[in-house]
Design an enzyme around this catalytic site. Sequence first.
Site, PDB file in Angstrom:
ATOM      1  N   ARG A 199      -6.862  -8.454  13.800  1.00  0.00           N
ATOM      2  CA  ARG A 199      -6.182  -8.487  15.113  1.00  0.00           C
ATOM      3  C   ARG A 199      -6.270  -9.880  15.724  1.00  0.00           C
ATOM      4  O   ARG A 199      -5.291 -10.408  16.238  1.00  0.00           O
ATOM      5  CB  ARG A 199      -6.814  -7.468  16.077  1.00  0.00           C
ATOM      6  CG  ARG A 199      -6.350  -6.053  15.851  1.00  0.00           C
ATOM      7  CD  ARG A 199      -6.675  -5.180  17.059  1.00  0.00           C
ATOM      8  NE  ARG A 199      -6.312  -3.791  16.814  1.00  0.00           N
ATOM      9  CZ  ARG A 199      -6.328  -2.848  17.740  1.00  0.00           C
ATOM     10  NH1 ARG A 199      -6.711  -3.113  18.967  1.00  0.00           N
ATOM     11  NH2 ARG A 199      -5.966  -1.605  17.450  1.00  0.00           N
ATOM     12  N   GLY A 255      -0.093   5.447   3.022  1.00  0.00           N
ATOM     13  CA  GLY A 255       1.117   4.679   2.722  1.00  0.00           C
ATOM     14  C   GLY A 255       2.241   5.560   2.197  1.00  0.00           C
ATOM     15  O   GLY A 255       3.402   5.384   2.545  1.00  0.00           O
ATOM     16  N   LYS A 304     -11.024  -5.117  10.698  1.00  0.00           N
ATOM     17  CA  LYS A 304      -9.766  -4.904  11.433  1.00  0.00           C
ATOM     18  C   LYS A 304      -9.742  -5.760  12.701  1.00  0.00           C
ATOM     19  O   LYS A 304      -8.683  -6.254  13.113  1.00  0.00           O
ATOM     20  CB  LYS A 304      -9.579  -3.419  11.762  1.00  0.00           C
ATOM     21  CG  LYS A 304      -9.222  -2.569  10.535  1.00  0.00           C
ATOM     22  CD  LYS A 304      -8.861  -1.130  10.897  1.00  0.00           C
ATOM     23  CE  LYS A 304      -8.474  -0.347   9.654  1.00  0.00           C
ATOM     24  NZ  LYS A 304      -8.154   1.069   9.921  1.00  0.00           N
ATOM     25  N   GLY A 334       0.814  -1.225   0.000  1.00  0.00           N
ATOM     26  CA  GLY A 334       0.000   0.000   0.000  1.00  0.00           C
ATOM     27  C   GLY A 334       0.837   1.261   0.000  1.00  0.00           C
ATOM     28  O   GLY A 334       0.390   2.323   0.448  1.00  0.00           O
ATOM     29  N   THR A 376       1.794   3.464  -2.139  1.00  0.00           N
ATOM     30  CA  THR A 376       1.451   4.711  -2.845  1.00  0.00           C
ATOM     31  C   THR A 376       0.046   5.184  -2.486  1.00  0.00           C
ATOM     32  O   THR A 376      -0.487   6.084  -3.130  1.00  0.00           O
ATOM     33  CB  THR A 376       1.549   4.552  -4.383  1.00  0.00           C
ATOM     34  OG1 THR A 376       0.445   3.759  -4.839  1.00  0.00           O
ATOM     35  CG2 THR A 376       2.856   3.916  -4.816  1.00  0.00           C
ATOM     36  N   GLY A 377      -0.544   4.594  -1.442  1.00  0.00           N
ATOM     37  CA  GLY A 377      -1.891   4.984  -1.039  1.00  0.00           C
ATOM     38  C   GLY A 377      -1.899   6.265  -0.221  1.00  0.00           C
ATOM     39  O   GLY A 377      -0.852   6.891   0.004  1.00  0.00           O
TER      40      GLY A 377
HETATM   41  N1  LIG Z   1      -7.517   7.743  10.679  1.00  0.00           N
HETATM   42  C1  LIG Z   1      -8.070   8.202   9.573  1.00  0.00           C
HETATM   43  O1  LIG Z   1      -8.595   9.336   9.531  1.00  0.00           O
HETATM   44  C2  LIG Z   1      -7.996   7.351   8.339  1.00  0.00           C
HETATM   45  C3  LIG Z   1      -8.400   7.879   7.109  1.00  0.00           C
HETATM   46  C4  LIG Z   1      -8.256   7.089   5.971  1.00  0.00           C
HETATM   47  C5  LIG Z   1      -7.728   5.805   6.070  1.00  0.00           C
HETATM   48  N2  LIG Z   1      -7.378   5.310   7.295  1.00  0.00           N
HETATM   49  C6  LIG Z   1      -6.816   3.933   7.406  1.00  0.00           C
HETATM   50  O2  LIG Z   1      -5.549   3.906   6.768  1.00  0.00           O
HETATM   51  C7  LIG Z   1      -5.350   2.636   6.166  1.00  0.00           C
HETATM   52  C8  LIG Z   1      -4.960   2.822   4.701  1.00  0.00           C
HETATM   53  O3  LIG Z   1      -6.043   3.460   4.040  1.00  0.00           O
HETATM   54  P1  LIG Z   1      -5.793   4.426   2.783  1.00  0.00           P
HETATM   55  O4  LIG Z   1      -7.012   5.279   2.662  1.00  0.00           O
HETATM   56  O5  LIG Z   1      -4.446   5.044   2.894  1.00  0.00           O
HETATM   57  O6  LIG Z   1      -5.778   3.352   1.619  1.00  0.00           O
HETATM   58  P2  LIG Z   1      -5.964   3.590   0.045  1.00  0.00           P
HETATM   59  O7  LIG Z   1      -5.292   4.831  -0.379  1.00  0.00           O
HETATM   60  O8  LIG Z   1      -7.398   3.402  -0.314  1.00  0.00           O
HETATM   61  O9  LIG Z   1      -5.209   2.293  -0.538  1.00  0.00           O
HETATM   62  C9  LIG Z   1      -3.916   1.993  -0.103  1.00  0.00           C
HETATM   63  C10 LIG Z   1      -3.245   1.012  -1.016  1.00  0.00           C
HETATM   64  O10 LIG Z   1      -3.839  -0.282  -0.920  1.00  0.00           O
HETATM   65  C11 LIG Z   1      -3.443  -1.024  -2.068  1.00  0.00           C
HETATM   66  N3  LIG Z   1      -4.621  -1.640  -2.671  1.00  0.00           N
HETATM   67  C12 LIG Z   1      -5.895  -1.236  -2.593  1.00  0.00           C
HETATM   68  N4  LIG Z   1      -6.682  -2.054  -3.327  1.00  0.00           N
HETATM   69  C13 LIG Z   1      -5.884  -2.976  -3.878  1.00  0.00           C
HETATM   70  C14 LIG Z   1      -6.094  -4.098  -4.718  1.00  0.00           C
HETATM   71  N5  LIG Z   1      -7.310  -4.433  -5.117  1.00  0.00           N
HETATM   72  N6  LIG Z   1      -5.012  -4.810  -5.085  1.00  0.00           N
HETATM   73  C15 LIG Z   1      -3.782  -4.498  -4.668  1.00  0.00           C
HETATM   74  N7  LIG Z   1      -3.523  -3.434  -3.846  1.00  0.00           N
HETATM   75  C16 LIG Z   1      -4.560  -2.707  -3.471  1.00  0.00           C
HETATM   76  C17 LIG Z   1      -2.826  -0.047  -3.047  1.00  0.00           C
HETATM   77  O11 LIG Z   1      -1.420  -0.221  -2.935  1.00  0.00           O
HETATM   78  P3  LIG Z   1      -0.343   0.333  -3.998  1.00  0.00           P
HETATM   79  O12 LIG Z   1       0.005   1.684  -3.478  1.00  0.00           O
HETATM   80  O13 LIG Z   1       0.772  -0.610  -3.946  1.00  0.00           O
HETATM   81  O14 LIG Z   1      -1.035   0.368  -5.310  1.00  0.00           O
HETATM   82  C18 LIG Z   1      -3.293   1.292  -2.499  1.00  0.00           C
HETATM   83  O15 LIG Z   1      -2.476   2.372  -2.820  1.00  0.00           O
HETATM   84  C19 LIG Z   1      -6.640   1.837   6.355  1.00  0.00           C
HETATM   85  O16 LIG Z   1      -6.484   0.944   7.427  1.00  0.00           O
HETATM   86  C20 LIG Z   1      -7.668   2.904   6.686  1.00  0.00           C
HETATM   87  O17 LIG Z   1      -8.710   2.430   7.523  1.00  0.00           O
HETATM   88  C21 LIG Z   1      -7.488   6.063   8.415  1.00  0.00           C
END
Ligand SMILES: NC(=O)c1ccc[n+]([C@@H]2O[C@H](COP(=O)([O-])OP(=O)(O)OC[C@H]3O[C@@H](n4cnc5c(N)ncnc54)[C@H](OP(=O)(O)O)[C@@H]3O)[C@@H](O)[C@H]2O)c1
Length: 326
Positions: free
Chosen positions: A137, A17, A133, A11, A13-14
Amino acid sequence: MSKCKKLLIFGATGLVGRHIVQQIIKGKDAFDRIAIFTSPRTVSSKSGDIADLKNSGIEILVGNITDEDDVKKAYQGIDTVISAVGRNMIQHQTELIRLADETPNIHRFFPSEYGTDIEHGPESAGEKPHQNKLKVRSFIRSCRNLEYTFLVTGPYADGDPVLYLSPNHGATVTGSFDVRTKKAVLLGSGDLKIAFTTMTDVGKLLLAALTHPDASRNKALKVKSFTTTDTAILEAFEKQTGGEKWDVSYTSVEDLKRLEKEAWQTGNPLATVMTLRRIWATGGTLYDKWDNEVIGTPAVQNLAEAVTAAIDVQLHGEQELKRKLV
Ligand SMILES: NC(=O)c1ccc[n+]([C@@H]2O[C@H](COP(=O)([O-])OP(=O)(O)OC[C@H]3O[C@@H](n4cnc5c(N)ncnc54)[C@H](OP(=O)(O)O)[C@@H]3O)[C@@H](O)[C@H]2O)c1
């Protein structure tokens, strides 16, 4: 004594991430190897990001996250896996964890958490957004060989779409700070306390967890940038946008709960965010103590800095955010 020296990141580039990877790059001297596992699709759709990572000395391993052989191959020579996969892939992490547990050289796994503590109280067990999640865990705790760290950060104090310091278009009534229109919607009467972490600090605090492997072992590590209220956030925005008062309205916690219920009933995709906002507004981020100290008290951002960055992101979008990643 196990160390976290050879890293593999999912992840990368997310949304969060990329902040995690940027901070790991800053601390790269502490590691022997840093690799990311990503998909062919990301390699072509985000070729600029991938080139930047390569230029920073990151190994790019390309494969299908659901292909056991691809993942096993990527696990060779790795001791620590950091997952920052998105919500759509949370449950699939049990497979990634199972394979990591079967790989002798891997000893630590950081599942994708980076949010509210999903085991905060008895009511947490029934919260819909926590279910996947919680399964992760439970699964990792049943592993024979793997250690884990759950990095618990609370909501992000950032201005990207839907995050707490954003206009929250589409659900403004559930909380909003809109720099362009100078309008805000505060929850309750604006004085509810919430503990936040900026995404930059999520990266810094994860880096600190990696370099303090004993302190972070088998823990839900609760960290934060700062605790504040909607009123204090509003004042920081007003001060940094010329000093004039914004147009403010309020949404009571009762109304937020009603909107949340309706959203689940009608299948509104924003239901998850509404539940999280209700959890945050009702004390779900306020813990007895935080663990910043046990991982060396890394310097974190304050509210004014978070608001400065949020204004940039709201006005200049992703390109500006990328340029300013620190
Ligand atoms: N605390 C908060 O306010 C908050 C807000 C948002 C998210 N979060 C948490 O942060 C964590 C990450 O969320 P995010 O929003 O950063 O994630 P995101 O941008 O939606 O996705 C992160 C990465 O997951 C990989 N991915 C997603 N779908 C895929 C698929 N079908 N096949 C392969 N790889 C896939 C991709 O990796 P690549 O980069 O390798 O392509 C993507 O860049 C989660 O646990 C979320 O609950 C928290």
